[in-house]
Write an enzyme that holds these catalytic residues in place. Structure first.
Site, PDB file in Angstrom:
ATOM      1  N   ARG A  13      93.142 -35.143   4.977  1.00 57.84           N
ATOM      2  CA  ARG A  13      93.203 -35.955   6.204  1.00 57.84           C
ATOM      3  C   ARG A  13      94.564 -36.640   6.333  1.00 57.84           C
ATOM      4  O   ARG A  13      95.112 -36.752   7.427  1.00 57.84           O
ATOM      5  CB  ARG A  13      92.066 -36.983   6.219  1.00 57.84           C
ATOM      6  CG  ARG A  13      90.729 -36.329   6.568  1.00 57.84           C
ATOM      7  CD  ARG A  13      89.550 -37.126   6.060  1.00 57.84           C
ATOM      8  NE  ARG A  13      89.440 -38.424   6.677  1.00 57.84           N
ATOM      9  CZ  ARG A  13      88.847 -39.469   6.103  1.00 57.84           C
ATOM     10  NH1 ARG A  13      88.316 -39.366   4.893  1.00 57.84           N
ATOM     11  NH2 ARG A  13      88.780 -40.611   6.740  1.00 57.84           N
ATOM     12  N   ARG A  49      94.691 -37.216  18.941  1.00 55.62           N
ATOM     13  CA  ARG A  49      95.153 -37.001  17.575  1.00 55.62           C
ATOM     14  C   ARG A  49      96.196 -35.900  17.507  1.00 55.62           C
ATOM     15  O   ARG A  49      96.695 -35.602  16.433  1.00 55.62           O
ATOM     16  CB  ARG A  49      93.964 -36.558  16.749  1.00 55.62           C
ATOM     17  CG  ARG A  49      93.528 -37.529  15.697  1.00 55.62           C
ATOM     18  CD  ARG A  49      92.355 -36.858  15.026  1.00 55.62           C
ATOM     19  NE  ARG A  49      92.033 -37.412  13.775  1.00 55.62           N
ATOM     20  CZ  ARG A  49      91.148 -38.381  13.591  1.00 55.62           C
ATOM     21  NH1 ARG A  49      90.551 -38.944  14.604  1.00 55.62           N
ATOM     22  NH2 ARG A  49      90.875 -38.772  12.387  1.00 55.62           N
TER      23      ARG A  49
HETATM   24  P1  AP5 Z   1      87.487 -40.422  12.255  1.00 57.54           P
HETATM   25  O1  AP5 Z   1      86.114 -40.912  12.135  1.00 57.54           O
HETATM   26  O2  AP5 Z   1      88.310 -40.835  13.414  1.00 57.54           O
HETATM   27  O3  AP5 Z   1      88.238 -40.741  10.884  1.00 57.54           O
HETATM   28  P2  AP5 Z   1      89.741 -41.193  10.546  1.00 57.54           P
HETATM   29  O4  AP5 Z   1      90.744 -41.215  11.611  1.00 57.54           O
HETATM   30  O5  AP5 Z   1      90.059 -40.399   9.337  1.00 57.54           O
HETATM   31  O6  AP5 Z   1      89.623 -42.689  10.315  1.00 57.54           O
HETATM   32  P3  AP5 Z   1      88.574 -43.404   9.459  1.00 57.54           P
HETATM   33  O7  AP5 Z   1      87.319 -43.588  10.242  1.00 57.54           O
HETATM   34  O8  AP5 Z   1      88.461 -42.731   8.119  1.00 57.54           O
HETATM   35  O9  AP5 Z   1      89.306 -44.794   9.162  1.00 57.54           O
HETATM   36  P4  AP5 Z   1      89.384 -46.118  10.026  1.00 57.54           P
HETATM   37  O10 AP5 Z   1      90.801 -46.331  10.390  1.00 57.54           O
HETATM   38  O11 AP5 Z   1      88.364 -46.149  11.103  1.00 57.54           O
HETATM   39  O12 AP5 Z   1      89.028 -47.175   8.897  1.00 57.54           O
HETATM   40  P5  AP5 Z   1      87.717 -48.065   8.712  1.00 57.54           P
HETATM   41  O13 AP5 Z   1      87.648 -49.107   9.762  1.00 57.54           O
HETATM   42  O14 AP5 Z   1      86.534 -47.200   8.482  1.00 57.54           O
HETATM   43  O15 AP5 Z   1      87.504 -38.830  12.244  1.00 57.54           O
HETATM   44  C1  AP5 Z   1      86.748 -38.102  11.311  1.00 57.54           C
HETATM   45  C2  AP5 Z   1      86.976 -36.619  11.508  1.00 57.54           C
HETATM   46  O16 AP5 Z   1      86.492 -36.205  12.808  1.00 57.54           O
HETATM   47  C3  AP5 Z   1      88.452 -36.156  11.508  1.00 57.54           C
HETATM   48  O17 AP5 Z   1      88.953 -35.955  10.194  1.00 57.54           O
HETATM   49  C4  AP5 Z   1      88.355 -34.855  12.296  1.00 57.54           C
HETATM   50  O18 AP5 Z   1      87.831 -33.806  11.520  1.00 57.54           O
HETATM   51  C5  AP5 Z   1      87.338 -35.199  13.379  1.00 57.54           C
HETATM   52  N1  AP5 Z   1      87.992 -35.757  14.574  1.00 57.54           N
HETATM   53  C6  AP5 Z   1      87.849 -37.008  15.067  1.00 57.54           C
HETATM   54  N2  AP5 Z   1      88.604 -37.179  16.163  1.00 57.54           N
HETATM   55  C7  AP5 Z   1      89.252 -36.015  16.363  1.00 57.54           C
HETATM   56  C8  AP5 Z   1      90.196 -35.576  17.318  1.00 57.54           C
HETATM   57  N3  AP5 Z   1      90.642 -36.394  18.292  1.00 57.54           N
HETATM   58  N4  AP5 Z   1      90.673 -34.295  17.236  1.00 57.54           N
HETATM   59  C9  AP5 Z   1      90.221 -33.475  16.268  1.00 57.54           C
HETATM   60  N5  AP5 Z   1      89.333 -33.827  15.312  1.00 57.54           N
HETATM   61  C10 AP5 Z   1      88.845 -35.089  15.365  1.00 57.54           C
HETATM   62  O19 AP5 Z   1      88.081 -48.821   7.336  1.00 57.54           O
HETATM   63  C11 AP5 Z   1      88.163 -48.117   6.121  1.00 57.54           C
HETATM   64  C12 AP5 Z   1      87.619 -48.990   5.001  1.00 57.54           C
HETATM   65  O20 AP5 Z   1      88.462 -50.127   4.840  1.00 57.54           O
HETATM   66  C13 AP5 Z   1      86.203 -49.546   5.242  1.00 57.54           C
HETATM   67  O21 AP5 Z   1      85.518 -49.565   4.025  1.00 57.54           O
HETATM   68  C14 AP5 Z   1      86.446 -50.978   5.739  1.00 57.54           C
HETATM   69  O22 AP5 Z   1      85.391 -51.829   5.387  1.00 57.54           O
HETATM   70  C15 AP5 Z   1      87.726 -51.339   5.007  1.00 57.54           C
HETATM   71  N6  AP5 Z   1      88.602 -52.226   5.781  1.00 57.54           N
HETATM   72  C16 AP5 Z   1      88.909 -52.126   7.093  1.00 57.54           C
HETATM   73  N7  AP5 Z   1      89.775 -53.100   7.463  1.00 57.54           N
HETATM   74  C17 AP5 Z   1      90.012 -53.818   6.329  1.00 57.54           C
HETATM   75  C18 AP5 Z   1      90.831 -54.949   6.051  1.00 57.54           C
HETATM   76  N8  AP5 Z   1      91.566 -55.538   7.006  1.00 57.54           N
HETATM   77  N9  AP5 Z   1      90.860 -55.419   4.775  1.00 57.54           N
HETATM   78  C19 AP5 Z   1      90.138 -54.812   3.801  1.00 57.54           C
HETATM   79  N10 AP5 Z   1      89.335 -53.743   4.020  1.00 57.54           N
HETATM   80  C20 AP5 Z   1      89.280 -53.255   5.264  1.00 57.54           C
END
Ligand code: AP5
Ligand code: MG
Length: 209
Positions: free
Chosen positions: A166, A88
């Site tokens: 974020r 990241r």
């Molecule tokens: P992390 O868990 O990685 O969160 P993020 O990158 O903010 O990503 P998300 O999990 O929020 O989103 P996603 O892309 O996975 O979407 P999702 O599939 O859930 O990190 C969390 C925290 O941990 C960070 O903020 C940081 O503090 C820390 N961290 C982690 N890694 C780190 C690193 N390398 N360095 C430092 N800190 C770190 O989908 C979202 C929603 O949309 C769901 O409801 C889903 O059902 C829906 N959805 C998905 N696809 C579709 C579609 N095609 N159509 C309609 N709805 C959809």
């Protein structure tokens, strides 16, 4: 296949990864999921990172890299993996190169309004981590996971303030990785806007499978 899923919060990385593990037969390694499990267990790591994650900031590079290195000592990732949420920062990407050779980086292409809609309606299973959405994929029984019966909840970092933070952090610290990997010829852009089945098709097409 050794893949990175790179994209803004809420792009659908975790949702596609859950489908891609069956398609590719490799494990899903999500740093966010590892942190959330540590927080749920109230382990020393969890206690250290909870406030940082809830505020939408990044955990420090040293802690995060140590976690991934430890995970990479396990046998299952030797044949391949989907790394979701790591690297990241450019520094994390440089260190990753010292211990694993990534083949391709899937860049999730999605505009901000879609991100906000996805994060605003996300629900997650506390037990197995499965993603639901109040419009795009509700659990059949409200509040209960279809897959494991666990409690379905709103992630603590899905508050409006944490979502804004974020997105800011993503633009400042993670977006430069697209250039980093494009220069190396590793980026595959995937249109992440359509419904999940179509995103799966886009993903397979860009990998040529
Ligand atoms: P992390 O868990 O990685 O969160 P993020 O990158 O903010 O990503 P998300 O999990 O929020 O989103 P996603 O892309 O996975 O979407 P999702 O599939 O859930 O990190 C969390 C925290 O941990 C960070 O903020 C940081 O503090 C820390 N961290 C982690 N890694 C780190 C690193 N390398 N360095 C430092 N800190 C770190 O989908 C979202 C929603 O949309 C769901 O409801 C889903 O059902 C829906 N959805 C998905 N696809 C579709 C579609 N095609 N159509 C309609 N709805 C959809
Ligand atoms: Mg995720």
């Amino acid at each position: 296949m050794k893949l990175i899923f790179l994209g803004p919060p809420g792009a659908g990385k975790g949702t596609l990864a859950a489908r891609a593990v069956d398609i590719l037969g490799v494990p899903h390694v999500s740093t966010g999921a590892i942190f959330r499990s540590a927080i749920a267990d109230k382990s020393p790591l969890g206690l250290k990172v909870k406030a940082i994650i809830d505020a939408g900031k990044l955990v420090d590079d040293e802690t995060t890299i140590a976690l991934v290195k430890e995970r990479f000592t396990q046998a299952d990732v030797q044949k391949g993996y989907i790394l979701d949420g790591f690297p990241r920062t450019v520094y994390q990407a440089e260190v990753l190169e010292t211990f694993s050779a990534v083949e391709k980086v899937i860049n999730f292409d999605i505009p901000d309004p879609d991100i906000l809609e996805r994060l605003g309606g996300r629900r997650v299973c506390r037990k197995c981590g499965h993603n639901f959405h109040i419009i795009f994929g509700k659990p059949s029984k409200e509040g209960i996971c279809d897959h494991c019966g666990g409690e379905v909840y709103v992630r603590d970092d899905d508050s409006p303030q944490a979502i804004q933070k974020r997105l800011e952090v993503y633009r400042a610290q993670t977006l430069p990785l697209i250039g980093f990997y494009r220069q190396k010829g590793k980026i595959l852009d995937v249109d992440a806007r359509p419904a999940i089945d179509d995103v799966v098709d886009n993903f397979k097409r860009c990998l040529g499978i």
